[in-house]
Design a protein around this motif. Structure first.
Motif, PDB file in Angstrom:
ATOM      1  N   ARG A 126      -9.582   9.217  -0.304  1.00 44.20           N
ATOM      2  CA  ARG A 126     -10.332   9.175   0.956  1.00 44.20           C
ATOM      3  C   ARG A 126     -10.381   7.738   1.504  1.00 44.20           C
ATOM      4  NH1 ARG A 126     -10.122  14.344   2.181  1.00 44.20           N
ATOM      5  NH2 ARG A 126     -11.344  15.703   0.828  1.00 44.20           N
ATOM      6  N   LEU A 127     -10.629   6.790   0.621  1.00 43.00           N
ATOM      7  CA  LEU A 127     -10.703   5.399   1.059  1.00 43.00           C
ATOM      8  C   LEU A 127      -9.356   4.916   1.586  1.00 43.00           C
ATOM      9  CD1 LEU A 127     -12.913   3.858  -1.774  1.00 43.00           C
ATOM     10  CD2 LEU A 127     -13.560   4.211   0.616  1.00 43.00           C
ATOM     11  N   ALA A 128      -8.276   5.297   0.887  1.00 39.90           N
ATOM     12  CA  ALA A 128      -6.943   4.885   1.320  1.00 39.90           C
ATOM     13  C   ALA A 128      -6.597   5.508   2.673  1.00 39.90           C
ATOM     14  CB  ALA A 128      -5.908   5.266   0.268  1.00 39.90           C
ATOM     15  N   GLN A 129      -6.983   6.769   2.884  1.00 36.91           N
ATOM     16  CA  GLN A 129      -6.735   7.411   4.168  1.00 36.91           C
ATOM     17  C   GLN A 129      -7.531   6.731   5.287  1.00 36.91           C
ATOM     18  OE1 GLN A 129      -7.760  11.479   3.193  1.00 36.91           O
ATOM     19  NE2 GLN A 129      -5.612  12.081   3.019  1.00 36.91           N
ATOM     20  N   THR A 130      -8.788   6.387   4.963  1.00 38.48           N
ATOM     21  CA  THR A 130      -9.621   5.715   5.961  1.00 38.48           C
ATOM     22  C   THR A 130      -9.059   4.346   6.317  1.00 38.48           C
ATOM     23  OG1 THR A 130     -11.591   6.860   5.120  1.00 38.48           O
ATOM     24  CG2 THR A 130     -11.949   4.896   6.453  1.00 38.48           C
ATOM     25  N   ALA A 131      -8.557   3.626   5.310  1.00 34.71           N
ATOM     26  CA  ALA A 131      -7.972   2.310   5.565  1.00 34.71           C
ATOM     27  C   ALA A 131      -6.742   2.417   6.465  1.00 34.71           C
ATOM     28  CB  ALA A 131      -7.608   1.637   4.240  1.00 34.71           C
ATOM     29  N   LEU A 132      -5.929   3.431   6.228  1.00 28.19           N
ATOM     30  CA  LEU A 132      -4.745   3.625   7.061  1.00 28.19           C
ATOM     31  C   LEU A 132      -5.131   3.981   8.487  1.00 28.19           C
ATOM     32  CD1 LEU A 132      -1.713   3.882   7.512  1.00 28.19           C
ATOM     33  CD2 LEU A 132      -1.845   6.221   6.604  1.00 28.19           C
ATOM     34  N   ASP A 133      -6.102   4.867   8.636  1.00 29.62           N
ATOM     35  CA  ASP A 133      -6.548   5.242   9.977  1.00 29.62           C
ATOM     36  C   ASP A 133      -7.096   4.034  10.729  1.00 29.62           C
ATOM     37  OD1 ASP A 133      -5.823   7.835   9.465  1.00 29.62           O
ATOM     38  OD2 ASP A 133      -7.852   8.492   8.907  1.00 29.62           O
ATOM     39  N   GLY A 134      -7.873   3.208  10.009  1.00 27.91           N
ATOM     40  CA  GLY A 134      -8.444   2.032  10.652  1.00 27.91           C
ATOM     41  C   GLY A 134      -7.389   1.032  11.073  1.00 27.91           C
ATOM     42  N   ALA A 135      -6.374   0.818  10.187  1.00 30.36           N
ATOM     43  CA  ALA A 135      -5.305  -0.121  10.528  1.00 30.36           C
ATOM     44  C   ALA A 135      -4.487   0.385  11.712  1.00 30.36           C
ATOM     45  CB  ALA A 135      -4.403  -0.342   9.314  1.00 30.36           C
ATOM     46  N   ALA A 136      -4.242   1.698  11.765  1.00 31.58           N
ATOM     47  CA  ALA A 136      -3.460   2.265  12.865  1.00 31.58           C
ATOM     48  C   ALA A 136      -4.214   2.172  14.190  1.00 31.58           C
ATOM     49  CB  ALA A 136      -3.113   3.708  12.547  1.00 31.58           C
ATOM     50  N   LYS A 137      -5.499   2.466  14.150  1.00 28.38           N
ATOM     51  CA  LYS A 137      -6.286   2.397  15.383  1.00 28.38           C
ATOM     52  C   LYS A 137      -6.393   0.962  15.887  1.00 28.38           C
ATOM     53  CE  LYS A 137      -9.074   6.529  14.510  1.00 28.38           C
ATOM     54  NZ  LYS A 137     -10.439   7.058  14.226  1.00 28.38           N
ATOM     55  N   ALA A 138      -6.500   0.019  14.935  1.00 26.87           N
ATOM     56  CA  ALA A 138      -6.571  -1.386  15.345  1.00 26.87           C
ATOM     57  C   ALA A 138      -5.293  -1.825  16.036  1.00 26.87           C
ATOM     58  CB  ALA A 138      -6.835  -2.266  14.128  1.00 26.87           C
ATOM     59  N   GLN A 139      -4.169  -1.203  15.681  1.00 29.22           N
ATOM     60  CA  GLN A 139      -2.888  -1.522  16.317  1.00 29.22           C
ATOM     61  C   GLN A 139      -2.661  -0.702  17.574  1.00 29.22           C
ATOM     62  OE1 GLN A 139       0.421  -1.094  13.635  1.00 29.22           O
ATOM     63  NE2 GLN A 139       1.920  -1.938  15.071  1.00 29.22           N
ATOM     64  N   GLY A 140      -3.546   0.246  17.810  1.00 28.72           N
ATOM     65  CA  GLY A 140      -3.398   1.075  18.992  1.00 28.72           C
ATOM     66  C   GLY A 140      -2.483   2.260  18.784  1.00 28.72           C
ATOM     67  N   LEU A 141      -2.314   2.689  17.520  1.00 27.40           N
ATOM     68  CA  LEU A 141      -1.439   3.821  17.218  1.00 27.40           C
ATOM     69  C   LEU A 141      -2.278   5.056  16.967  1.00 27.40           C
ATOM     70  CD1 LEU A 141       1.035   2.069  14.746  1.00 27.40           C
ATOM     71  CD2 LEU A 141       1.297   2.386  17.218  1.00 27.40           C
TER      72      LEU A 141
END
Length: 297
Positions: free
Chosen positions: A108-123
């Motif tokens: 769950r934490l790894a998925q959340t980290a990926l979602d956060g990194a993608a949103k920060a990049q605008g993806l």
């Protein structure tokens, strides 16, 4: 507590045997080596009792420290006198896989980290729900030449890796942070499958061993003890032959207690692995074979 209680019973029996052997030697009915065997068992039982007493204190104080109790709270702490009984059935592998799917915090934490990194990049990134499947395996091999059959059992855990919907973008369009988060998620999922396989194998092995002692080894030893008691009552064997059989039972009961303890430790380790905090699980083998000293009688 349970081990200490049994150690006290063994000590009392050994003490009685040593005293009886001393008196028998005093009247000339025992030689030195026979008396020495009883004395050696008594000395060993005393050592076991002292060790068990310290283990009770040490494990209790460790729990007090983990709970952060003060002196008054520690005195009020009540612990059970024995381990819980084994469950009627071991946890089903499919049920463990289902629990892991819902409870693995590291995934769950790894998925959340990926979602956060993608949103920060605008993806806009969509991942599938990660499924963890745990199944039993039974392979039977026939040797026609020898006319034999062998069966191998094991456990398999399949982890479905997340499927990324890149939305038409290329992988090289991701910045380093997003790419690292995606790789971290994939690595976490693979590691989850490995830790669950190991934890469930230890859990199921410990359960089978503890059940074997409960259903096979200890009942057989009980039958032997009852038969020897009847033979002693019929004056077919001496008191020392009866005590020698009791010494042989010590190994079986001690091994059964150890196996039961290892099962509950393995159960705790499996529960920790299900939520994403795997711990090392080491299973040790305790023999319950009769002692040579007992055979000498």
């Amino acid at each position: 507590q349970q081990t200490l209680k049994y150690a006290k019973q063994v000590y009392d029996s050994a003490e009685a045997g040593a005293e009886l052997a001393k008196r028998m030697q005093g009247v000339g009915n025992f030689n030195r080596i026979t008396r020495a065997r009883e004395q050696a068992f008594y000395a060993d039982a005393a050592t076991r009792l002292s060790t068990a007493q310290h283990q009770v204190t040490a494990s209790r104080e460790e729990l007090v420290r983990l709970l952060g109790l003060d002196e008054s709270q520690a005195q009020a702490l009540k612990l059970p006198e024995r381990l819980p009984d084994l469950p009627k059935q071991a946890l089903d592998p499919q049920a463990v896989g289902s629990l892991a799917t819902k409870a693995r915090l590291d995934i769950r934490l790894a998925q959340t980290a990926l979602d956060g990194a993608a949103k920060a990049q605008g993806l806009n990134m969509v991942t599938s729900f990660t499924d963890i499947e745990l199944t039993g395996r039974r392979n039977t091999t026939f040797d026609n030449a020898e006319g034999t059959r062998s069966t191998a059992r094991g456990w398999e855990i399949d982890v479905r890796l997340p499927l990324f919907d890149w939305g038409g973008m290329q992988r090289d369009a991701m910045n380093a942070r997003t790419l690292a988060a995606a790789n971290q998620l994939e690595g976490t999922v693979r590691s989850a499958g490995s830790s669950l396989r190991e934890s469930y194998s230890a859990y199921r092995t410990a359960y089978d061993v503890a059940r074997h002692y409960r259903d096979e080894v200890v009942p057989v030893r009980k039958v032997i003890a009852e038969e020897n008691q009847l033979r002693y009552n019929g004056m077919l064997i001496s008191a020392f032959e009866l005590l020698a059989d009791a010494r042989d039972q010590v190994g079986a009961v001690t091994a059964a207690l150890d196996a039961q303890q290892q099962f509950w430790l393995a159960d705790a380790a499996l529960q920790a692995s299900v939520i994403g905090r795997p711990t090392n699980t080491t299973l040790s083998v305790t023999t319950s074979a009769p002692s040579d000293a007992g055979a000498g009688h």
